[in-house]
Design a protein around this motif. Structure first.
Motif, PDB file in Angstrom:
ATOM      1  N   THR A  22       3.259   5.237  -4.242  1.00 18.47           N
ATOM      2  CA  THR A  22       2.904   4.235  -5.448  1.00 18.47           C
ATOM      3  C   THR A  22       2.179   2.855  -4.680  1.00 18.47           C
ATOM      4  OG1 THR A  22       5.103   3.255  -5.608  1.00 18.47           O
ATOM      5  CG2 THR A  22       4.502   5.065  -6.824  1.00 18.47           C
ATOM      6  N   LEU A  23       1.237   2.418  -5.498  1.00 11.47           N
ATOM      7  CA  LEU A  23       0.745   1.311  -5.244  1.00 11.47           C
ATOM      8  C   LEU A  23       0.753   0.318  -6.434  1.00 11.47           C
ATOM      9  CD1 LEU A  23      -1.111   0.296  -2.717  1.00 11.47           C
ATOM     10  CD2 LEU A  23      -3.204   1.077  -4.058  1.00 11.47           C
ATOM     11  N   LEU A  24       1.065  -0.816  -6.391  1.00 13.06           N
ATOM     12  CA  LEU A  24       1.275  -2.093  -7.189  1.00 13.06           C
ATOM     13  C   LEU A  24       0.297  -2.934  -6.794  1.00 13.06           C
ATOM     14  CD1 LEU A  24       2.934  -3.167  -9.444  1.00 13.06           C
ATOM     15  CD2 LEU A  24       4.438  -3.976  -7.745  1.00 13.06           C
ATOM     16  N   PRO A  25      -0.826  -3.231  -7.693  1.00 14.94           N
ATOM     17  CA  PRO A  25      -1.640  -4.570  -7.643  1.00 14.94           C
ATOM     18  C   PRO A  25      -0.739  -5.636  -7.754  1.00 14.94           C
ATOM     19  CG  PRO A  25      -2.675  -3.145  -9.243  1.00 14.94           C
ATOM     20  CD  PRO A  25      -1.342  -2.407  -8.882  1.00 14.94           C
ATOM     21  N   LEU A  26      -1.042  -6.763  -6.624  1.00 14.51           N
ATOM     22  CA  LEU A  26      -0.368  -8.002  -6.697  1.00 14.51           C
ATOM     23  C   LEU A  26      -0.902  -8.819  -7.766  1.00 14.51           C
ATOM     24  CD1 LEU A  26       0.226  -8.144  -2.839  1.00 14.51           C
ATOM     25  CD2 LEU A  26       1.903  -7.153  -4.816  1.00 14.51           C
ATOM     26  N   PRO A  27      -0.089  -9.523  -8.628  1.00 15.00           N
ATOM     27  CA  PRO A  27      -0.483 -10.325  -9.548  1.00 15.00           C
ATOM     28  C   PRO A  27      -1.085 -11.489  -9.084  1.00 15.00           C
ATOM     29  CG  PRO A  27       1.819 -10.416  -9.640  1.00 15.00           C
ATOM     30  CD  PRO A  27       1.469  -9.338  -8.559  1.00 15.00           C
ATOM     31  N   LEU A  28      -0.686 -12.211  -7.978  1.00 13.33           N
ATOM     32  CA  LEU A  28      -1.383 -13.363  -7.633  1.00 13.33           C
ATOM     33  C   LEU A  28      -2.494 -13.257  -6.630  1.00 13.33           C
ATOM     34  CD1 LEU A  28       2.181 -15.092  -6.197  1.00 13.33           C
ATOM     35  CD2 LEU A  28       0.794 -15.412  -8.315  1.00 13.33           C
ATOM     36  N   SER A  29      -3.018 -12.077  -6.593  1.00 12.37           N
ATOM     37  CA  SER A  29      -4.294 -11.767  -5.687  1.00 12.37           C
ATOM     38  C   SER A  29      -4.961 -10.438  -6.155  1.00 12.37           C
ATOM     39  CB  SER A  29      -3.906 -11.859  -4.119  1.00 12.37           C
ATOM     40  OG  SER A  29      -5.032 -11.418  -3.463  1.00 12.37           O
ATOM     41  N   SER A  30      -6.169 -10.319  -6.640  1.00 13.07           N
ATOM     42  CA  SER A  30      -6.629  -9.232  -7.356  1.00 13.07           C
ATOM     43  C   SER A  30      -7.155  -8.512  -5.962  1.00 13.07           C
ATOM     44  CB  SER A  30      -7.856  -9.663  -8.065  1.00 13.07           C
ATOM     45  OG  SER A  30      -8.787 -10.335  -7.442  1.00 13.07           O
ATOM     46  N   SER A  31      -7.254  -8.722  -4.876  1.00 12.68           N
ATOM     47  CA  SER A  31      -7.826  -7.992  -3.682  1.00 12.68           C
ATOM     48  C   SER A  31      -6.725  -7.637  -2.607  1.00 12.68           C
ATOM     49  CB  SER A  31      -8.717  -9.189  -2.901  1.00 12.68           C
ATOM     50  OG  SER A  31      -7.733 -10.234  -2.157  1.00 12.68           O
ATOM     51  N   ARG A  32      -5.346  -7.521  -3.246  1.00 11.24           N
ATOM     52  CA  ARG A  32      -4.252  -7.012  -2.570  1.00 11.24           C
ATOM     53  C   ARG A  32      -3.437  -6.107  -3.593  1.00 11.24           C
ATOM     54  NH1 ARG A  32      -1.795 -11.312   1.449  1.00 11.24           N
ATOM     55  NH2 ARG A  32      -3.413 -12.368   2.368  1.00 11.24           N
ATOM     56  N   ALA A  33      -2.613  -5.153  -2.841  1.00 10.94           N
ATOM     57  CA  ALA A  33      -1.961  -4.314  -3.482  1.00 10.94           C
ATOM     58  C   ALA A  33      -0.664  -3.961  -2.641  1.00 10.94           C
ATOM     59  CB  ALA A  33      -2.503  -2.864  -3.992  1.00 10.94           C
ATOM     60  N   ALA A  34       0.455  -3.595  -2.975  1.00 10.97           N
ATOM     61  CA  ALA A  34       1.443  -3.252  -2.361  1.00 10.97           C
ATOM     62  C   ALA A  34       1.749  -1.656  -2.474  1.00 10.97           C
ATOM     63  CB  ALA A  34       2.848  -4.076  -2.512  1.00 10.97           C
ATOM     64  N   GLY A  35       2.105  -1.051  -1.185  1.00  8.18           N
ATOM     65  CA  GLY A  35       2.267   0.482  -1.515  1.00  8.18           C
ATOM     66  C   GLY A  35       3.875   0.602  -0.979  1.00  8.18           C
ATOM     67  N   PHE A  36       4.218   1.637  -1.603  1.00  5.05           N
ATOM     68  CA  PHE A  36       5.610   2.012  -1.341  1.00  5.05           C
ATOM     69  C   PHE A  36       5.513   3.613  -1.173  1.00  5.05           C
ATOM     70  CE2 PHE A  36       5.205  -1.278  -4.619  1.00  5.05           C
ATOM     71  CZ  PHE A  36       5.962  -2.221  -3.656  1.00  5.05           C
ATOM     72  N   PHE A  37       6.351   4.308  -0.121  1.00  7.44           N
ATOM     73  CA  PHE A  37       6.404   5.575   0.138  1.00  7.44           C
ATOM     74  C   PHE A  37       7.492   5.904   1.022  1.00  7.44           C
ATOM     75  CE2 PHE A  37       4.203   3.144   3.212  1.00  7.44           C
ATOM     76  CZ  PHE A  37       4.610   3.816   4.404  1.00  7.44           C
ATOM     77  N   SER A  38       7.567   7.324   1.267  1.00 11.34           N
ATOM     78  CA  SER A  38       8.489   7.864   2.112  1.00 11.34           C
ATOM     79  C   SER A  38       7.835   8.512   3.155  1.00 11.34           C
ATOM     80  CB  SER A  38       9.557   8.857   1.395  1.00 11.34           C
ATOM     81  OG  SER A  38      10.385   8.141   0.305  1.00 11.34           O
ATOM     82  N   LEU A  39       8.529   8.687   4.287  1.00  8.60           N
ATOM     83  CA  LEU A  39       7.904   9.351   5.418  1.00  8.60           C
ATOM     84  C   LEU A  39       8.704  10.252   6.200  1.00  8.60           C
ATOM     85  CD1 LEU A  39       5.367   9.476   7.050  1.00  8.60           C
ATOM     86  CD2 LEU A  39       5.915   7.456   7.982  1.00  8.60           C
ATOM     87  N   THR A  40       8.743  11.584   6.074  1.00 10.24           N
ATOM     88  CA  THR A  40       9.655  12.676   6.727  1.00 10.24           C
ATOM     89  C   THR A  40       9.026  13.183   7.993  1.00 10.24           C
ATOM     90  OG1 THR A  40      10.712  12.822   4.331  1.00 10.24           O
ATOM     91  CG2 THR A  40      11.079  14.298   6.148  1.00 10.24           C
ATOM     92  N   ASN A  41       9.765  13.211   8.870  1.00  5.93           N
ATOM     93  CA  ASN A  41       9.533  13.959  10.076  1.00  5.93           C
ATOM     94  C   ASN A  41      10.346  15.257  10.208  1.00  5.93           C
ATOM     95  OD1 ASN A  41       8.770  15.060  12.608  1.00  5.93           O
ATOM     96  ND2 ASN A  41       9.344  13.422  13.772  1.00  5.93           N
ATOM     97  N   ASN A  42       9.927  16.360   9.697  1.00  3.83           N
ATOM     98  CA  ASN A  42      10.704  17.779   9.581  1.00  3.83           C
ATOM     99  C   ASN A  42      10.576  18.428  10.872  1.00  3.83           C
ATOM    100  OD1 ASN A  42      11.915  17.437   7.052  1.00  3.83           O
ATOM    101  ND2 ASN A  42      10.095  18.132   6.145  1.00  3.83           N
ATOM    102  N   ASP A  43      10.062  17.907  11.823  1.00  3.38           N
ATOM    103  CA  ASP A  43       9.693  18.452  13.224  1.00  3.38           C
ATOM    104  C   ASP A  43      11.086  18.334  14.185  1.00  3.38           C
ATOM    105  OD1 ASP A  43       8.501  19.820  15.362  1.00  3.38           O
ATOM    106  OD2 ASP A  43       6.866  18.439  15.454  1.00  3.38           O
ATOM    107  N   ALA A  44      11.091  19.130  15.132  1.00  2.86           N
ATOM    108  CA  ALA A  44      12.197  18.761  16.069  1.00  2.86           C
ATOM    109  C   ALA A  44      11.762  17.835  17.314  1.00  2.86           C
ATOM    110  CB  ALA A  44      12.529  20.124  16.822  1.00  2.86           C
TER     111      ALA A  44
END
Length: 132
Positions: A22-44
């Motif tokens: 998900t990406l959340l535009p930051l209210p104090l700056s129209s040129s910035r956004a915060a991104g949230f995610f999960s990263l999974t390594n299913n490899d050995a």
């Protein structure tokens, strides 16, 4: 610029999965956004994340909501080791990405592509959904 279709999850041939973006535009700056995610390594095998890019961002850095910002934390996503058979979560209250220099305004529901670059493993491109 055309906004891509949604992809809730994307993975590469090494079984590295990016999800819940998900990406959340930051209210104090129209040129910035915060991104949230999960990263999974299913490899050995452990893998190394060497960067994250997006055509919507001039640059991407890491940030922690509750800690002092330093040069080392800014570069977190340029040398992040992903342990084998493990998941890392990048939530609103912890480490997450910040998109700097947004190239256009964002509306809730828009899909923004992010490409996760790995050393010795194929890239993973996934769309983050813009939220408010």
């Amino acid at each position: 610029m055309t906004i891509a279709k949604a992809e809730p999850v994307a993975q590469n041939s090494a079984h590295i999965v990016v999800s819940n973006g998900t990406l959340l535009p930051l209210p104090l700056s129209s040129s910035r956004a915060a991104g949230f995610f999960s990263l999974t390594n299913n490899d050995a095998t452990d893998h190394l994340l060497k960067g994250i890019t997006s055509p919507f961002c001039a640059s991407i850095m890491a940030h922690h909501t509750k800690q002092e910002q330093t040069v080392a934390t800014n570069d977190l996503f340029t040398h992040l080791a992903l342990q084998h058979n493990a998941t890392m979560v990048f939530p609103r209250d912890g480490y997450h990405l910040v998109c700097l220099g947004l190239h256009r305004s964002l509306q809730p529901g828009d899909k923004v592509p992010f490409t996760f670059l790995f050393l010795d493993s194929p890239d993973v491109t996934v769309n983050f959904t813009v939220v408010r």
